[in-house]
Design an enzyme around this catalytic site. Structure first.
Site, PDB file in Angstrom:
ATOM      1  N   GLU A 289       5.059  -2.035   8.044  1.00 56.34           N
ATOM      2  CA  GLU A 289       3.909  -1.692   8.778  1.00 56.34           C
ATOM      3  C   GLU A 289       2.998  -2.946   8.322  1.00 56.34           C
ATOM      4  O   GLU A 289       2.751  -3.177   7.157  1.00 56.34           O
ATOM      5  CB  GLU A 289       3.162  -0.318   8.466  1.00 56.34           C
ATOM      6  CG  GLU A 289       1.742  -0.349   9.238  1.00 56.34           C
ATOM      7  CD  GLU A 289       1.282   1.159   8.814  1.00 56.34           C
ATOM      8  OE1 GLU A 289       0.266   1.390   8.919  1.00 56.34           O
ATOM      9  OE2 GLU A 289       2.322   2.168   8.656  1.00 56.34           O
TER      10      GLU A 289
ATOM     11  N   LYS B 123      -3.185   6.210  15.418  1.00 54.87           N
ATOM     12  CA  LYS B 123      -4.305   6.792  14.542  1.00 54.87           C
ATOM     13  C   LYS B 123      -5.654   7.384  15.503  1.00 54.87           C
ATOM     14  O   LYS B 123      -6.350   6.255  16.107  1.00 54.87           O
ATOM     15  CB  LYS B 123      -4.781   5.968  13.620  1.00 54.87           C
ATOM     16  CG  LYS B 123      -3.817   5.671  12.350  1.00 54.87           C
ATOM     17  CD  LYS B 123      -4.625   4.725  11.424  1.00 54.87           C
ATOM     18  CE  LYS B 123      -3.508   4.380  10.320  1.00 54.87           C
ATOM     19  NZ  LYS B 123      -4.259   3.511   9.330  1.00 54.87           N
TER      20      LYS B 123
ATOM     21  N   ASP C 170      -0.662  -1.718  12.904  1.00 64.47           N
ATOM     22  CA  ASP C 170      -1.795  -0.756  12.581  1.00 64.47           C
ATOM     23  C   ASP C 170      -3.057  -1.517  12.783  1.00 64.47           C
ATOM     24  O   ASP C 170      -3.770  -1.398  13.742  1.00 64.47           O
ATOM     25  CB  ASP C 170      -1.687  -0.090  11.127  1.00 64.47           C
ATOM     26  CG  ASP C 170      -2.801   0.734  10.851  1.00 64.47           C
ATOM     27  OD1 ASP C 170      -3.489   1.164  11.757  1.00 64.47           O
ATOM     28  OD2 ASP C 170      -2.780   1.151   9.897  1.00 64.47           O
TER      29      ASP C 170
ATOM     30  N   ASP D  35       4.431   0.062   4.283  1.00 67.57           N
ATOM     31  CA  ASP D  35       3.263  -0.330   4.804  1.00 67.57           C
ATOM     32  C   ASP D  35       2.418  -1.430   3.864  1.00 67.57           C
ATOM     33  O   ASP D  35       2.043  -0.901   2.755  1.00 67.57           O
ATOM     34  CB  ASP D  35       2.249   0.762   4.953  1.00 67.57           C
ATOM     35  CG  ASP D  35       0.779   0.363   5.608  1.00 67.57           C
ATOM     36  OD1 ASP D  35       0.594  -0.753   5.892  1.00 67.57           O
ATOM     37  OD2 ASP D  35      -0.042   1.337   5.484  1.00 67.57           O
TER      38      ASP D  35
ATOM     39  N   GLN E 268       0.650  -1.179   0.233  1.00 71.32           N
ATOM     40  CA  GLN E 268      -0.039  -0.050  -0.226  1.00 71.32           C
ATOM     41  C   GLN E 268       0.890   1.194   0.046  1.00 71.32           C
ATOM     42  O   GLN E 268       0.292   2.226  -0.666  1.00 71.32           O
ATOM     43  CB  GLN E 268      -0.767  -0.019   1.119  1.00 71.32           C
ATOM     44  CG  GLN E 268      -1.977   1.100   1.250  1.00 71.32           C
ATOM     45  CD  GLN E 268      -2.970   0.972   2.054  1.00 71.32           C
ATOM     46  OE1 GLN E 268      -3.989   0.136   1.978  1.00 71.32           O
ATOM     47  NE2 GLN E 268      -2.875   1.257   3.375  1.00 71.32           N
TER      48      GLN E 268
ATOM     49  N   GLU F 185      -2.793   9.538  -0.710  1.00 68.93           N
ATOM     50  CA  GLU F 185      -1.868  10.363   0.128  1.00 68.93           C
ATOM     51  C   GLU F 185      -0.740  11.091  -0.375  1.00 68.93           C
ATOM     52  O   GLU F 185       0.196  11.461  -0.056  1.00 68.93           O
ATOM     53  CB  GLU F 185      -1.333   9.392   1.101  1.00 68.93           C
ATOM     54  CG  GLU F 185      -2.615   8.733   1.769  1.00 68.93           C
ATOM     55  CD  GLU F 185      -2.306   7.715   2.828  1.00 68.93           C
ATOM     56  OE1 GLU F 185      -0.829   7.366   3.125  1.00 68.93           O
ATOM     57  OE2 GLU F 185      -2.733   7.108   3.505  1.00 68.93           O
TER      58      GLU F 185
END
Length: 427
Positions: free
Chosen positions: A282, A334, A309, A241, A162, A204
């Site tokens: 991650e 988060k 995460d 990630d 990702q 992002e």
């Protein structure tokens, strides 16, 4: 300290064009605190629940129910509470909702109120948010983990991983790290254009080309780092990630076109760590693959940061299980995964006490709200993940960190390579 006098909320848009909640809290001295709530694309099954409207409006993603919850239920319940009583406030919010996942009033409603009150209290105290939350010793500027190439759920391509990130560990200041990252980002655009690859960006801000393998993405980034005049490994480290829950089903990981076991995935990561200066991975394994997480931590945990995460969802209870079972060695933070500031701080404190590193993080659906920049400094994260040095909702956080570094002046310290004590020189 002034008490809460008024609470309001509205529906606004996030960076993906979806509705989200913005809350305003006014104290009796007239001080205003405002907070906007982010939203994720790849979300963990154990995250606190966003309250969405359903129906046809905004494709079912409207948040008028959450707005109504703030105005009609939460506001009256917290009126006249002192703004500095954050733990009492958040306990009141949790009790008012009354569900384990905050599904009654919505984590988006609760978080908006929780953060807006903290910002109002900071303003009323005459302190910047990072100083109000972190106290007089807060001075550490985080390494920006810049997601400059997107795949997975953040881009419509065949790249499985990702996020491919750069970490400017060799910079001397945050401002310098941001410049390095921006120069590499522009160099990557040039490299992609030279290869005839797409330079459109994902959620992002990172580029999202269609590539044959995930290794190709790492090689392109390495080329961009060199083109920009930096050294791979000493100046710039790499991070991933994987968001592997997104391609995990029935005990198997569908990765690069074939099914793989957890051990085969671990072999793949071990080879990557041998080949590239990767300091952080991650979600290398799925949120429910506890055995796999323990295995990868045993095998690679001394060499690389392994960040939970979806595994932890900023939840102290899930983090405590991971600590007990030896799963992961770092926590992704988060705020909207758990739904209140107090619970977020509790998770960070537990991680720090247990020797786990912390990485503050945005979501793919963001706003101009910069709370996480202040929070990263307040809790000494040493790492922040808030996208590429592009798109205003991402850059807003970086610009806030520039302001914080300037305000701290000589007291400011940039985390740099010290944020990654497990770093090797492989690559």
């Amino acid at each position: 300290m002034p008490s809460i006098e008024a609470v309001g909320a509205r529906e606004i848009l996030d960076s993906r064009g979806n509705p989200t909640v913005e809350v305003e809290v006014v104290l009796e001295d007239g001080t205003l605190g405002r907070a906007a709530v982010p939203s994720g694309a790849s979300t963990g099954a154990f995250e606190a629940v966003e309250l969405r409207d359903g129906g046809d409006r905004y494709g079912g993603k409207g948040v008028t129910k959450a707005v109504e919850a703030v105005i009609g239920r939460i506001g009256p319940a917290i009126m006249e509470l002192e703004a500095t009583e954050q733990r009492l406030l958040d306990a009141t919010l949790i009790d008012l909702d009354g569900t384990p996942g905050k599904s009654a009033l919505g984590a988006n409603a609760l978080l908006g109120v929780s953060l807006a009150v903290a910002k109002a209290a900071a303003a009323s105290s005459g302190l910047p948010l990072f100083r109000y939350l972190g106290g007089p010793s807060a001075h550490l500027l985080p390494v920006p983990m810049m997601n400059i190439l997107n795949g997975g759920a953040h881009a419509d391509t065949n790249v499985d991983i990702q996020e491919f990130m750069i970490a400017p560990i060799g910079a001397g200041t945050f401002a310098e790290s941001l410049r390095w990252g921006a120069e590499i980002y522009q160099a990557l655009k040039s490299v992609l254009k030279g290869r005839g690859l797409a330079t459109g960006v994902g959620d992002e801000g990172g580029f999202a080309p269609s590539l044959p393998t995930n290794r190709e993405a790492l090689d392109l980034i390495a080329e961009a780092i060199d083109k920009a005049g930096f050294g791979l490994g000493d100046d710039i480290a790499l991070a991933l990630d994987v968001a592997s829950t997104e391609f995990f089903a029935d005990g198997s990981y569908t990765f690069e076109g074939s099914g793989r076991s957890a051990e085969q995935m671990i072999d793949y990561y071990a080879d990557l760590v041998d080949s590239y200066p990767i300091v952080s991975i991650e979600d290398p394994l799925a949120e429910d693959d506890w055995a796999g997480w323990t295995s990868i931590t045993t095998r690679l945990g001394a060499r690389v940061q392994l960040v939970g995460d979806d595994l932890f969802v900023t939840n102290p209870e899930r983090l405590a299980r991971g600590i007990a079972e030896g799963a992961a060695n770092a926590l992704l933070v988060k705020v909207n995964q758990i739904g209140t500031l107090t619970e977020t701080l509790d998770a960070v404190n537990l991680a720090h006490r247990s020797g786990y590193r912390c990485m503050m993080s945005h979501r793919s659906g963001e706003t101009e709200d910069t709370t996480i920049a202040d929070l990263a400094v307040a809790v000494d994260c040493g790492q922040i993940k808030t996208g590429a040095p592009a798109r205003s909702e991402r850059v807003a956080k970086y610009n806030q960190l520039l302001r914080i570094e300037e305000e701290l002046d000589d007291a400011a310290r940039y985390a740099g390579a010290g944020a990654f004590p497990r770093r090797t020189t492989t690559g």
